[in-house]
Motif scaffolding. Structure first.
Motif, PDB file in Angstrom:
ATOM      1  N   ASN A   1       0.778  -1.236  -0.133  1.00 47.94           N
ATOM      2  CA  ASN A   1      -0.104   0.161   0.027  1.00 47.94           C
ATOM      3  C   ASN A   1       0.759   1.261  -0.006  1.00 47.94           C
ATOM      4  N   PRO A   2       1.289   1.486  -1.040  1.00 45.22           N
ATOM      5  CA  PRO A   2       2.640   2.395  -1.213  1.00 45.22           C
ATOM      6  C   PRO A   2       2.420   3.995  -1.381  1.00 45.22           C
ATOM      7  N   GLN A   3       1.083   4.611  -1.726  1.00 47.08           N
ATOM      8  CA  GLN A   3       0.955   5.746  -2.001  1.00 47.08           C
ATOM      9  C   GLN A   3       0.835   6.818  -0.812  1.00 47.08           C
ATOM     10  N   VAL A   4       1.647   7.646  -0.969  1.00 45.46           N
ATOM     11  CA  VAL A   4       1.529   8.984  -0.074  1.00 45.46           C
ATOM     12  C   VAL A   4       1.310  10.235  -1.000  1.00 45.46           C
ATOM     13  N   ILE A   5       0.129  10.941  -0.543  1.00 42.21           N
ATOM     14  CA  ILE A   5      -0.134  12.177  -1.291  1.00 42.21           C
ATOM     15  C   ILE A   5      -0.282  13.318  -0.388  1.00 42.21           C
ATOM     16  N   ARG A   6       0.447  14.396  -0.554  1.00 39.47           N
ATOM     17  CA  ARG A   6       0.875  15.529   0.164  1.00 39.47           C
ATOM     18  C   ARG A   6       0.747  16.723  -0.442  1.00 39.47           C
ATOM     19  N   ALA A   7      -0.106  17.778   0.205  1.00 39.50           N
ATOM     20  CA  ALA A   7      -0.037  19.246  -0.290  1.00 39.50           C
ATOM     21  C   ALA A   7       0.374  20.037   0.748  1.00 39.50           C
ATOM     22  N   GLU A   8       1.605  20.881   0.507  1.00 38.01           N
ATOM     23  CA  GLU A   8       2.237  21.633   1.452  1.00 38.01           C
ATOM     24  C   GLU A   8       1.799  23.023   0.945  1.00 38.01           C
ATOM     25  N   TRP A   9       1.440  23.943   1.985  1.00 37.58           N
ATOM     26  CA  TRP A   9       1.261  25.554   1.652  1.00 37.58           C
ATOM     27  C   TRP A   9       2.148  26.256   2.762  1.00 37.58           C
ATOM     28  N   ASN A  10       3.007  26.973   2.359  1.00 35.60           N
ATOM     29  CA  ASN A  10       3.579  27.887   2.824  1.00 35.60           C
ATOM     30  C   ASN A  10       2.992  29.119   2.954  1.00 35.60           C
ATOM     31  N   ILE A  11       2.189  29.220   4.139  1.00 32.28           N
ATOM     32  CA  ILE A  11       1.256  30.535   4.402  1.00 32.28           C
ATOM     33  C   ILE A  11       2.156  31.873   4.188  1.00 32.28           C
ATOM     34  N   ASN A  12       3.139  31.990   5.218  1.00 33.59           N
ATOM     35  CA  ASN A  12       4.301  32.985   5.389  1.00 33.59           C
ATOM     36  C   ASN A  12       5.357  32.523   5.926  1.00 33.59           C
ATOM     37  N   PRO A  13       6.272  33.273   6.123  1.00 28.76           N
ATOM     38  CA  PRO A  13       7.697  32.788   6.725  1.00 28.76           C
ATOM     39  C   PRO A  13       7.528  32.109   7.862  1.00 28.76           C
TER      40      PRO A  13
END
Length: 614
Positions: free
Chosen positions: A577-589
Motif C-alpha cells: 500500500n505504497p501511496q502517499v499524497i501530500r499538499a504543502e502550503w507555505n502561508i508565510n515565513p
C-alpha cells in the motif's frame, strides 16, 4: 641515348578485366590494348565500369615528343554510378550526368604545341529519384546545359565557349580564356542568378529561399587574380534542422574591386533580431579578413531548454591561415524553459569536445577572444520565479574546436532547478579559469523548505567532481535530511539530540549512496522526458537511505503549483500500500500547513509554526 630519342621503340600490351567490384558492388568490365605498328603504337579502350559507356582509340608515334592523335567518347557518366568509387554511406540527394567527346592531337610532352577539344553534349544536375532516398527533397532540382559546351586547348591557351546552364531555379553563363604558360593571364566572365530553393533539393534538412545574382569578370593571374563585379543577395534565407539559428531576409551586396571584396552592409534577421555584416576580404593565395558582425535582439535556443537574448559586436581579422575573433557579446535576457536544469546545463558545457570531428579550412587557424557580459538590468525568467538575478563577466578563448573560458558569474538571488530539485539561491558564483577548456567551478548555497524545516545545501568544486555539504534548521542528522528531501518524511529524532550529533562529511556527487539521493544529483534522461511529458516540477526515483544502509525504492512526483503551494505524490514500490499524497502550503515565513494521505489511507492535516530563538 640522345635527349630527343624516345624512351622505347616497341610496345605490345593487353588488359582485360571482368567483374570489377568495390564494396561488394559489381562495377563492370574494362578492356585495353596497345600494339606496335611500324613507328607507332595503336591503342584501344572500352569500358562499362559504373554503367558508363566509354570508348577510345588512337596512335602515338615512337619519336621525339611522342606525337599523339586520339579520340575518346563517353556517355552515361553519372555521379550515382561513380559513387562507389568516390565515397561510402547514404546516397546523395543529388545526381549529375555528363556525355561528350575528347580529341587530342600534337606532341604529348609539349603542352604549348598540343591541341585538344573537349565537347560536352550533356551536362545536367537533378534531384535523385525519391525511391533511393529515405526522405525525398521538397523540390525537384533540374539544371542542364543549353547547347554544346566546348573547352579548347590551343598552343597553351584554354578557351571556354558556350558554357550555359539553365533551369527553373538557376541560369548561369561562363566564358573566357586562360594561358597555361608564360604570364598565365586570366580572362573570364560570369553572369547568372540562382534561386536558393535549389539547396532544398540537396537535403531535406535544409530550408532556404531567396535569390543570388552574380556579375563578375576575372583577370590577372591565378597567383594575383583581378576580380571585378558584384554578388547581390535578395531576401535570402537559410536554415538547417541541426542549427539553433538560421538567417532570413538577407539583403546586400558584395562588390569585387580588383584584389578585394567589399561587403556593403549585408542585413538580415536571426532569432527575431537584426544582423549587419560589413568589412573587406582580400583575395589571393591567402585570403585576408577584416569583417565585423553586429547583432541586436537575437534569441538563441541552445541548449533546447534555454533561450538567450543577446546583442553582439564581433570582428574577424587575419588570414585564411591565422585569424582572430574579437568583440563583445552582451546578454540582455535569459529564459529557462519548463524542465530546464542548471546542473545538467553546466555538466554538458564541461563535457570534452568530440575528438573524431576535426576542424579544417579557415576554422583550423582561428583563435577566439570574445567577452561575454550581462547587460545592466538583464532579466532571467524561469517557470518557477521571475526574480532570478545574475551578473556575468566572461571571456571565450581557445579555438572553435577546443574553446576555453575564464571569468565569473555571480548569482545574487532567485529559484532554480538543480539536478532535478527546486532550490532558492542564497548566494553563489560560477568561475571559469581554464583558457583551453570550459570547466565551470561552483560555489553556491541553495536552500529549500520541507515540512517547515529549512535545508541548506552548499555545492562547491568543478562540475565533474562536485562536493556537497548540508545543514538544516532545526539541526538534523544526515539520514534525516536525506529522508526529508527524498520523500518528505517527518524526522523522528529529537532535533536537540540531533544537534549534538557529529557533522556528516562532504560527499562527492560521483559517490553512490545517500549523497546521490540529495537533489537527485545524477540526472536521469528518462526522468527528464517524463517531467516534460507530465509537466511536473520534480520526478525522482531514489534509493532512500533509512537508518544504516537499508534501501527503499521510492518514486516521487512533485508539482510546484505556485511559489507557496506544492503538491507531492510518493510511492514506495516495496510496500503493498505504497501511496502517499501530500499538499504543502507555505502561508508565510512563520506558518505552513500540510495535508497528507499516508500509506494507511488516513488523512492528516498539520499546522507548523516556526520561530527562531536566540
Amino acid at each position: 641515348r640522345k635527349n630527343d630519342a624516345p624512351l622505347f621503340s616497341t610496345l605490345n600490351a593487353g588488359l582485360r578485366a571482368t567483374g570489377i567490384s568495390m564494396n561488394r558492388q559489381n562495377l563492370g568490365d574494362l578492356t585495353a590494348s596497345a600494339t606496335t605498328r611500324g613507328n607507332a603504337v595503336a591503342f584501344n579502350l572500352a569500358s562499362d565500369i559504373a554503367k558508363t559507356n566509354i570508348k577510345g582509340s588512337g596512335t602515338v608515334e615512337l619519336s621525339s615528343n611522342y606525337p599523339v592523335n586520339a579520340q575518346l567518347t563517353f556517355g552515361n557518366v553519372t555521379y550515382r554510378g561513380l559513387s562507389p568509387l568516390l565515397s561510402q554511406g547514404t546516397p546523395a540527394p543529388l545526381d549529375a550526368s555528363v556525355e561528350g567527346s575528347l580529341n587530342v592531337s600534337g606532341p604529348a610532352t609539349d603542352l604549348n604545341a598540343l591541341n585538344a577539344t573537349l565537347q560536352l553534349t550533356k551536362l545536367e544536375a537533378h534531384s535523385a529519384p525519391a525511391s533511393t532516398l529515405g526522405a525525398p527533397p521538397r523540390i525537384n532540382l533540374n539544371v542542364e546545359n543549353s547547347g554544346n559546351i566546348v573547352v579548347a586547348l590551343n598552343r597553351g591557351n584554354v578557351t571556354l565557349q558556350n558554357f550555359h546552364l539553365a533551369g527553373h531555379d538557376a541560369d548561369l553563363t561562363l566564358s573566357g580564356s586562360a594561358a597555361l604558360a608564360g604570364n598565365q593571364a586570366l580572362n573570364f566572365h560570369a553572369n547568372g542568378n540562382v534561386n536558393l530553393e535549389v539547396l532544398e533539393g540537396l537535403s531535406s534538412d535544409i530550408y532556404s529561399s531567396g535569390k543570388i545574382t552574380l556579375v563578375a569578370n576575372v583577370a590577372g593571374t591565378p597567383a594575383k587574380p583581378d576580380l571585378t563585379g558584384q554578388v547581390q543577395l535578395q531576401n535570402a534565407s537559410f536554415n538547417m534542422l541541426d542549427l539553433p539559428n538560421g538567417i532570413s531576409n538577407a539583403n546586400g551586396t558584395v562588390v569585387f574591386n580588383g584584389t578585394d571584396a567589399y561587403i556593403r552592409n549585408i542585413t538580415g534577421e536571426s532569432g527575431g533580431g537584426k544582423l549587419v555584416l560589413t568589412g573587406t576580404v582580400g583575395l589571393g593565395e591567402q585570403m585576408l579578413f577584416h569583417t565585423q558582425l553586429a547583432a541586436s535582439g537575437v534569441r538563441v535556443n541552445y541548449p533546447d531548454t534555454i533561450t538567450t537574448q543577446l546583442d553582439a559586436n564581433v570582428a574577424v581579422n587575419g588570414t585564411s591561415v591565422s585569424s582572430l575573433v574579437t568583440g563583445t557579446v552582451t546578454v540582455t535576457g535569459v529564459s529557462l524553459h519548463s524542465g530546464a536544469d542548471v546542473g545538467n546545463v553546466l555538466t554538458a558545457a564541461a563535457a570534452p569536445p568530440s575528438t573524431s570531428s576535426g576542424t579544417g579550412g579557415v576554422l583550423a587557424g582561428m583563435r577566439l577572444d570574445v567577452r561575454i557580459v550581462t547587460a545592466p538590468g538583464a532579466q532571467i525568467r524561469t517557470t518557477l520565479t521571475q526574480n532570478l538575478q545574475a551578473e556575468a563577466n566572461l571571456t571565450l578563448l581557445g579555438t572553435p574546436s577546443n574553446p576555453g573560458m575564464i571569468g565569473r558569474v555571480n548569482v545574487t538571488e532567485g529559484d532554480i532547478v538543480f539536478f532535478g530539485s527546486k532550490y532558492t539561491i542564497n548566494q553563489g558564483s560560477i568561475t571559469f579559469s581554464n583558457s583551453s577548456k570550459i570547466n565551470p567551478r561552483l560555489n553556491i548555497d541553495l536552500e529549500t523548505t520541507v515540512q517547515g524545516i529549512d535545508v541548506t545545501l552548499t555545492v562547491s568544486g568543478p562540475v565533474d567532481k562536485m562536493k556537497l555539504s548540508y545543514r538544516s534548521d532545526p539541526p538534523l542528522q544526515f539520514q534525516q535530511i536525506v529522508s526529508l528531501l527524498a520523500s518528505g518524511s517527518t524526522p523522528t529524532t529529537d532535533p536537540v539530540i540531533a544537534a549534538h550529533a557529529p557533522a556528516a562529511p562532504q560527499q562527492s556527487l560521483e559517490q553512490s549512496g545517500a549523497s546521490a539521493v540529495l537533489g537527485n544529483a545524477v540526472a536521469n534522461p528518462v526522468s527528464g522526458r517524463l517531467q516534460r511529458l507530465f509537466g511536473v516540477s520534480k520526478l525522482s526515483i531514489d534509493p532512500q537511505i533509512v537508518g544504516g544502509n537499508t534501501a527503499q525504492a521510492t518514486l516521487t512526483l512533485q508539482q510546484q503549483i505556485t511559489k507557496d503551494l506544492t503538491f507531492t505524490y510518493i510511492e514506495d514500490v516495496t510496500n503493498s500500500n505504497p501511496q502517499v499524497i501530500r499538499a504543502e502550503w507555505n502561508i508565510n515565513p512563520h506558518y505552513s500547513a500540510v495535508a497528507q494521505r499516508d500509506v494507511n489511507g488516513e488523512v492528516i492535516v498539520d499546522l507548523f509554526y516556526k520561530k527562531r530563538f536566540k
